[in-house]
Design an enzyme around this catalytic site. Structure first.
Site, PDB file in Angstrom:
ATOM      1  N   GLU A 189     -34.263  -3.313  32.963  1.00 49.90           N
ATOM      2  CA  GLU A 189     -35.314  -2.676  32.166  1.00 49.90           C
ATOM      3  C   GLU A 189     -35.470  -1.241  32.653  1.00 49.90           C
ATOM      4  O   GLU A 189     -35.612  -0.993  33.856  1.00 49.90           O
ATOM      5  CB  GLU A 189     -36.632  -3.436  32.341  1.00 49.90           C
ATOM      6  CG  GLU A 189     -37.778  -2.887  31.517  1.00 49.90           C
ATOM      7  CD  GLU A 189     -37.697  -3.284  30.057  1.00 49.90           C
ATOM      8  OE1 GLU A 189     -38.315  -2.598  29.227  1.00 49.90           O
ATOM      9  OE2 GLU A 189     -37.013  -4.279  29.761  1.00 49.90           O
TER      10      GLU A 189
ATOM     11  N   LYS B 169     -38.354   5.489  35.155  1.00 51.17           N
ATOM     12  CA  LYS B 169     -36.998   5.600  34.649  1.00 51.17           C
ATOM     13  C   LYS B 169     -35.977   5.715  35.773  1.00 51.17           C
ATOM     14  O   LYS B 169     -36.264   6.261  36.838  1.00 51.17           O
ATOM     15  CB  LYS B 169     -36.873   6.835  33.748  1.00 51.17           C
ATOM     16  CG  LYS B 169     -37.562   6.722  32.400  1.00 51.17           C
ATOM     17  CD  LYS B 169     -37.297   7.981  31.580  1.00 51.17           C
ATOM     18  CE  LYS B 169     -37.947   7.904  30.206  1.00 51.17           C
ATOM     19  NZ  LYS B 169     -37.694   9.129  29.410  1.00 51.17           N
ATOM     20  N   SER B 170     -34.784   5.171  35.495  1.00 47.72           N
ATOM     21  CA  SER B 170     -33.624   5.322  36.387  1.00 47.72           C
ATOM     22  C   SER B 170     -33.912   4.841  37.802  1.00 47.72           C
ATOM     23  O   SER B 170     -33.341   5.342  38.771  1.00 47.72           O
ATOM     24  CB  SER B 170     -33.158   6.789  36.407  1.00 47.72           C
ATOM     25  OG  SER B 170     -32.846   7.235  35.105  1.00 47.72           O
ATOM     26  N   ARG B 171     -34.794   3.875  37.920  1.00 48.79           N
ATOM     27  CA  ARG B 171     -35.139   3.253  39.199  1.00 48.79           C
ATOM     28  C   ARG B 171     -35.818   4.215  40.183  1.00 48.79           C
ATOM     29  O   ARG B 171     -35.902   3.922  41.382  1.00 48.79           O
ATOM     30  CB  ARG B 171     -33.895   2.636  39.860  1.00 48.79           C
ATOM     31  CG  ARG B 171     -33.290   1.488  39.045  1.00 48.79           C
ATOM     32  CD  ARG B 171     -34.297   0.355  38.927  1.00 48.79           C
ATOM     33  NE  ARG B 171     -33.772  -0.824  38.267  1.00 48.79           N
ATOM     34  CZ  ARG B 171     -33.992  -1.112  36.983  1.00 48.79           C
ATOM     35  NH1 ARG B 171     -34.697  -0.283  36.229  1.00 48.79           N
ATOM     36  NH2 ARG B 171     -33.528  -2.231  36.463  1.00 48.79           N
ATOM     37  N   LEU B 172     -36.321   5.339  39.687  1.00 42.48           N
ATOM     38  CA  LEU B 172     -37.051   6.263  40.552  1.00 42.48           C
ATOM     39  C   LEU B 172     -38.533   5.891  40.531  1.00 42.48           C
ATOM     40  O   LEU B 172     -39.403   6.662  40.109  1.00 42.48           O
ATOM     41  CB  LEU B 172     -36.828   7.713  40.090  1.00 42.48           C
ATOM     42  CG  LEU B 172     -35.370   8.187  40.144  1.00 42.48           C
ATOM     43  CD1 LEU B 172     -35.251   9.617  39.653  1.00 42.48           C
ATOM     44  CD2 LEU B 172     -34.816   8.062  41.569  1.00 42.48           C
TER      45      LEU B 172
END
Length: 532
Positions: free
Chosen positions: A324, A505-508
């Site tokens: 996700e 977003k983007s696992r940040l």
């Protein structure tokens, strides 16, 4: 909804209908269009089973039966004649108007799309609408998708001049949803859209598609042929019938549209048996009892309040591919509360306001003297500056571990908000008075259940619990006070560490940790940002 011209210039609709029959005891008379007699029955008994999520036994139409085809999984499929007849009944004696059914159809389609394709990753939706009711379904679906957070576009090359359709266009234009001409459409849909909704033709369509739809269909076909050249090919969703398919025989040439999702309406048509995509949904709940019985329809139950239900098993998924891409407001140090208890209360209030199921559910992790951890979900029953409180059996596994090692970790996970809260600290039992007060605030059934269960011990079967429960229920049936078991009570975890996690977003992801420290003899909380 699918175009089907009717007598007296009635505009057709297709089989969608959560029909809310009146609750009065007046009888409903429905004429069988293929027979010479009418059938009458009282219908006020339908409401309770509907509310309970079950299906009443079929009996409304007496002994008359249709010929709806059944598949091994007990799902019924309608042929073209049956589909048209259901349409006539809905639009005739049942009193539904085309705009009502079109609204329900479009909502069902939008709900099915949202079930599978999240707006965070599949935001750009092109709906290609034909001139009939199927196209109207597409227009309504686009409006709902807009309100669901998607970015819809409309291609409507052969507009219908009737007020219903003009009104739908006006509604979409008022939302600034772009209408694209044929000239505006890109030759290759892959780069411009994430979802393509096929709302061109429905179950009443005959023959070969004519311009301009023949070219559009070929572009959709080409996507699947050339899909491996693109990183992500747009998902194709067909409403009721993949455009160009034969309503009963399916894709006769083998060269037609191959949708990723098919949203059948009211009941699948025979061609749906040849659908090989990943997602088959049924839309339009609460088909009238009368129609179910006449056509011997076997349909899946709709979950909860959903307007769609999956047909068949979901596709096999590579677990490693599940992910996700979170979209959330930033969690910034200068915007959070200085006190973690206040920040927790704010987030908990947000979870309550969002209508999440059991926002007080938390994972409780404990370890005993052997150092082996165990986790389970418990319910938070109190929180203040002294700590977080839950209640349980002191003799179960968690009670034994806490007796050996009185430290634990809590984890709250609020999926719809992309949030987690981790809390760690020492644990101690609450006072007997506090446990007693809470125990007697519980429903009497739960009080008896606490006495019945010797938590975590091996029992020979469920019936042992039921028999003991029945015995105690009879014993306290006079309303006398049920004594709290000595082995049952509360624990309080006093936090030494908080962490607030916000998915990004983007696992940040954002991670803010609160650590207590003493400044000038006063305990304050230091806020630290952790790398995701």
């Amino acid at each position: 909804m699918l175009a089907l011209l009717r007598k007296a210039n009635k505009m057709p609709c297709r089989l969608l209908a959560p029909l809310l029959l009146p609750s009065s005891s007046a009888a409903l008379s429905i004429t069988n269009f293929n027979a010479t007699h009418s059938l009458t029955a009282s219908h006020n008994h339908l409401h309770l089973p509907r509310l309970l999520g079950s299906r009443p036994k079929i009996g409304f139409w007496g002994s008359l039966r249709g010929m709806a085809t059944k598949m091994p999984e007990n799902i019924s499929y309608l042929n073209q004649k049956e589909a048209a007849e259901v349409d006539e009944i809905l639009m005739g004696p049942l009193g539904f108007s085309v705009d009502q059914l079109m609204e329900l159809a479009g909502l069902s389609v939008a709900a099915a799309i949202a079930e599978v394709y999240k707006s965070s990753e599949y935001s750009r939706v092109l709906t290609i609408c034909g001139p009939g009711n199927n196209g109207g379904d597409g227009l309504v679906a686009a409006r709902h998708l807009y309100h669901f957070g998607y970015k819809p576009f409309i291609c409507y090359p052969k507009r219908t001049a009737k007020p219903l359709y003009s009104g739908l266009v006006t509604q979409l234009e008022s939302l600034s949803i772009p209408f694209l001409s044929l000239e505006d459409l890109p030759k290759d849909f892959s780069d411009s859209f994430d979802i393509l909704v096929d709302a061109m033709f429905g179950f009443s369509f005959h023959g070969s598609p004519r311009p301009p739809f023949d070219d559009i269909i070929q572009r959709l076909v080409a996507l699947k042929i050339n899909g491996d050249t693109h990183q992500k090919s747009p998902a194709i969703i067909s409403i009721d019938i993949p455009s160009g398919w034969h309503v009963e025989e399916g894709d006769l040439s083998g060269e037609g549209i191959k949708p990723d999702m098919l949203v059948s309406l009211t009941a699948p048509k025979l061609c749906a048996k040849r659908f090989s995509g990943s997602h088959h949904f049924l839309g339009g709940r609460f088909v009238p009892h009368s129609i179910r019985n006449k056509f011997n329809l076997q349909l899946p139950a709709y979950p909860g309040t959903s307007m769609c239900v999956r047909i068949g098993k979901p596709p096999k998924i590579d677990i490693s591919s599940l992910r996700e891409n979170y979209i959330s407001p930033a969690l910034l140090e200068e915007e959070v509360a200085a006190d973690p208890f206040d920040q927790f209360q704010k987030w908990f209030d947000d979870a309550m306001s969002a209508g999440l199921k059991e926002p007080n559910a938390m994972a409780l992790s404990t370890t005993g003297k052997d150092g082996k951890p165990s986790s389970r979900i418990v319910l938070l029953k109190g929180v203040d500056k002294d700590g977080f409180v839950w209640y349980t059996n002191y003799e179960g596994r968690k009670g034994q571990q806490l007796a050996e090692n009185p430290h634990a970790a809590l984890l709250f996970y609020w999926d719809d908000l992309n949030r987690q809260v981790r809390i760690e600290g020492p644990v101690q039992k609450v006072s007997d008075e506090e446990s007693e007060q809470y125990f007697h605030s519980r429903p009497r059934g739960s009080q008896i259940g606490a006495i019945v269960s010797s938590q975590s011990t091996i029992i020979p079967g469920r019936q042992v619990l039921l028999d003991e429960y029945k015995r105690l229920e009879a014993k306290y049936s006079d309303g006398s006070v049920i004594p709290k078991p000595k082995h049952w009570g509360g624990y309080r975890l006093k936090p030494e560490k908080f962490e607030f996690w916000q998915g990004q977003k983007s696992r940040l992801h954002d991670r803010l940790r609160y650590i207590p420290e003493t400044v000038d003899g006063t305990t304050v909380w230091r806020i630290e940002r952790l790398a995701p």
